[in-house]
Design a protein around this motif. Structure first.
Motif, PDB file in Angstrom:
ATOM      1  N   MET A  42      40.008  73.162  21.401  1.00 39.88           N
ATOM      2  CA  MET A  42      39.593  72.373  22.557  1.00 39.88           C
ATOM      3  C   MET A  42      40.238  70.995  22.444  1.00 39.88           C
ATOM      4  N   ASP A  43      40.756  70.491  23.529  1.00 35.53           N
ATOM      5  CA  ASP A  43      41.343  69.155  23.528  1.00 35.53           C
ATOM      6  C   ASP A  43      40.437  68.195  24.294  1.00 35.53           C
ATOM      7  N   LEU A  44      40.832  66.939  24.337  1.00 34.75           N
ATOM      8  CA  LEU A  44      40.033  65.894  24.976  1.00 34.75           C
ATOM      9  C   LEU A  44      39.778  66.203  26.448  1.00 34.75           C
ATOM     10  N   ILE A  45      40.771  66.678  27.156  1.00 35.69           N
ATOM     11  CA  ILE A  45      40.624  66.953  28.592  1.00 35.69           C
ATOM     12  C   ILE A  45      39.580  68.047  28.818  1.00 35.69           C
ATOM     13  N   GLU A  46      39.656  69.111  28.030  1.00 35.93           N
ATOM     14  CA  GLU A  46      38.702  70.211  28.157  1.00 35.93           C
ATOM     15  C   GLU A  46      37.283  69.761  27.787  1.00 35.93           C
ATOM     16  N   LEU A  47      37.160  68.970  26.715  1.00 36.00           N
ATOM     17  CA  LEU A  47      35.853  68.470  26.299  1.00 36.00           C
ATOM     18  C   LEU A  47      35.230  67.597  27.388  1.00 36.00           C
ATOM     19  N   LYS A  48      36.027  66.714  27.959  1.00 38.72           N
ATOM     20  CA  LYS A  48      35.528  65.865  29.047  1.00 38.72           C
ATOM     21  C   LYS A  48      35.154  66.693  30.270  1.00 38.72           C
ATOM     22  N   ARG A  49      35.963  67.708  30.591  1.00 42.66           N
ATOM     23  CA  ARG A  49      35.681  68.559  31.738  1.00 42.66           C
ATOM     24  C   ARG A  49      34.315  69.235  31.588  1.00 42.66           C
ATOM     25  N   ILE A  50      34.000  69.624  30.378  1.00 44.95           N
ATOM     26  CA  ILE A  50      32.724  70.295  30.117  1.00 44.95           C
ATOM     27  C   ILE A  50      31.564  69.301  30.060  1.00 44.95           C
ATOM     28  N   GLN A  51      31.777  68.156  29.399  1.00 47.43           N
ATOM     29  CA  GLN A  51      30.674  67.234  29.141  1.00 47.43           C
ATOM     30  C   GLN A  51      30.400  66.231  30.257  1.00 47.43           C
ATOM     31  N   GLU A  52      31.395  65.839  31.014  1.00 48.23           N
ATOM     32  CA  GLU A  52      31.178  64.810  32.041  1.00 48.23           C
ATOM     33  C   GLU A  52      30.116  65.186  33.073  1.00 48.23           C
ATOM     34  N   PRO A  53      30.111  66.405  33.614  1.00 49.74           N
ATOM     35  CA  PRO A  53      29.043  66.737  34.567  1.00 49.74           C
ATOM     36  C   PRO A  53      27.651  66.661  33.931  1.00 49.74           C
ATOM     37  N   LEU A  54      27.557  67.040  32.664  1.00 49.54           N
ATOM     38  CA  LEU A  54      26.272  66.948  31.971  1.00 49.54           C
ATOM     39  C   LEU A  54      25.858  65.490  31.775  1.00 49.54           C
ATOM     40  N   LYS A  55      26.804  64.661  31.365  1.00 47.86           N
ATOM     41  CA  LYS A  55      26.504  63.236  31.173  1.00 47.86           C
ATOM     42  C   LYS A  55      26.037  62.598  32.473  1.00 47.86           C
ATOM     43  N   GLU A  56      26.714  62.922  33.559  1.00 49.58           N
ATOM     44  CA  GLU A  56      26.330  62.366  34.862  1.00 49.58           C
ATOM     45  C   GLU A  56      24.939  62.844  35.264  1.00 49.58           C
ATOM     46  N   LYS A  57      24.670  64.109  35.055  1.00 49.83           N
ATOM     47  CA  LYS A  57      23.345  64.666  35.354  1.00 49.83           C
ATOM     48  C   LYS A  57      22.257  63.930  34.560  1.00 49.83           C
ATOM     49  N   TYR A  58      22.509  63.684  33.293  1.00 52.10           N
ATOM     50  CA  TYR A  58      21.526  63.008  32.442  1.00 52.10           C
ATOM     51  C   TYR A  58      21.377  61.530  32.795  1.00 52.10           C
ATOM     52  N   ARG A  59      22.466  60.902  33.291  1.00 50.84           N
ATOM     53  CA  ARG A  59      22.376  59.506  33.735  1.00 50.84           C
ATOM     54  C   ARG A  59      21.502  59.399  34.984  1.00 50.84           C
ATOM     55  N   THR A  60      21.735  60.289  35.927  1.00 46.28           N
ATOM     56  CA  THR A  60      21.008  60.215  37.198  1.00 46.28           C
ATOM     57  C   THR A  60      19.592  60.755  37.094  1.00 46.28           C
ATOM     58  N   ASN A  61      19.376  61.705  36.228  1.00 51.48           N
ATOM     59  CA  ASN A  61      18.041  62.275  36.058  1.00 51.48           C
ATOM     60  C   ASN A  61      17.751  62.432  34.561  1.00 51.48           C
ATOM     61  N   PRO A  62      17.336  61.346  33.903  1.00 46.60           N
ATOM     62  CA  PRO A  62      17.128  61.365  32.457  1.00 46.60           C
ATOM     63  C   PRO A  62      16.172  62.450  31.968  1.00 46.60           C
ATOM     64  N   ASP A  63      15.216  62.849  32.795  1.00 50.86           N
ATOM     65  CA  ASP A  63      14.265  63.886  32.374  1.00 50.86           C
ATOM     66  C   ASP A  63      14.946  65.219  32.071  1.00 50.86           C
ATOM     67  N   THR A  64      16.089  65.482  32.708  1.00 50.15           N
ATOM     68  CA  THR A  64      16.780  66.747  32.477  1.00 50.15           C
ATOM     69  C   THR A  64      17.466  66.790  31.115  1.00 50.15           C
ATOM     70  N   ALA A  65      17.587  65.650  30.456  1.00 44.34           N
ATOM     71  CA  ALA A  65      18.229  65.596  29.148  1.00 44.34           C
ATOM     72  C   ALA A  65      17.275  65.965  28.016  1.00 44.34           C
ATOM     73  N   LEU A  66      15.989  65.978  28.286  1.00 44.61           N
ATOM     74  CA  LEU A  66      15.011  66.317  27.258  1.00 44.61           C
ATOM     75  C   LEU A  66      14.837  67.832  27.235  1.00 44.61           C
ATOM     76  N   ILE A  67      15.390  68.444  26.207  1.00 45.79           N
ATOM     77  CA  ILE A  67      15.376  69.893  26.060  1.00 45.79           C
ATOM     78  C   ILE A  67      14.572  70.234  24.811  1.00 45.79           C
ATOM     79  N   THR A  68      13.722  71.226  24.890  1.00 45.13           N
ATOM     80  CA  THR A  68      12.957  71.669  23.734  1.00 45.13           C
ATOM     81  C   THR A  68      13.671  72.851  23.091  1.00 45.13           C
ATOM     82  N   LEU A  69      14.089  72.671  21.835  1.00 44.90           N
ATOM     83  CA  LEU A  69      14.680  73.761  21.070  1.00 44.90           C
ATOM     84  C   LEU A  69      13.555  74.451  20.312  1.00 44.90           C
ATOM     85  N   ARG A  70      13.694  75.736  20.081  1.00 45.91           N
ATOM     86  CA  ARG A  70      12.636  76.489  19.421  1.00 45.91           C
ATOM     87  C   ARG A  70      13.191  77.340  18.296  1.00 45.91           C
TER      88      ARG A  70
END
Length: 166
Positions: free
Chosen positions: A1-29
């Motif tokens: 994986m290169d930087l471009i691919e990593l950003k492509r995958i992570q940027e939408p998640l980062k934006e989602k967590y910025r706009t709706n912080p509650d969605t970033a709290l995930i419970t692992l089991r």
């Protein structure tokens, strides 16, 4: 994986967590079920593992030891985090080995000495890197790896663990 691919995958998640912080709290089991003798079957998400006593406490060595699993979780998390950070900062990393060691005094867990601690006394995390990068960039890579490694951060901070009986 290169930087471009990593950003492509992570940027939408980062934006989602910025706009709706509650969605970033995930419970692992993690789940386990007591097995035969002194063993416990652990659902790892990818397979079933059977944990048992360490040979220093009477185990036969055929089952995985939960202490080993803790150190393995740290080695795995540190390795994944190291690779992700290296990718995101354009760090040229040809290869890396992560070694984790932990010291246990089994007198504590076997109730031989009430003053002996139960649990790891010291844990050492070592990185062996194959890179041509400068010492300054290496130090930055390790500092960021420590900062973003979930297992490392969990181990170095006091955490609340609640216990309940159902």
């Amino acid at each position: 994986m290169d930087l471009i691919e990593l950003k492509r995958i992570q940027e939408p998640l980062k934006e989602k967590y910025r706009t709706n912080p509650d969605t970033a709290l995930i419970t692992l089991r993690a789940n386990s079920h007591c097995g035969e003798g002194v063993t416990c079957k652990i659902e790892t998400g990818k397979m079933m593992a059977e944990a048992g006593l360490h040979p220093a406490t009477g185990g036969d060595g055929l089952s995985v030891c939960s202490g080993d699993m803790l150190l393995e979780a740290l080695a795995a998390c540190a390795g994944v985090t190291l690779k992700a950070v290296a990718t995101s900062i354009n760090f040229s990393l040809q290869d890396a080995h992560i070694q984790v060691e932990g010291d246990l005094d089994f007198r504590g867990t076997l109730s031989v000495d009430r003053n002996a601690p139960v649990g790891f006394k010291d844990i050492r995390l070592r990185f062996q890197l194959d890179t041509d990068e400068t010492q300054e960039k290496i130090e930055t890579l390790i500092k960021l790896t420590e900062r973003y490694c979930v297992v490392y951060q969990t181990l170095i901070k006091a955490n609340t663990v609640s216990v309940s009986i159902n």
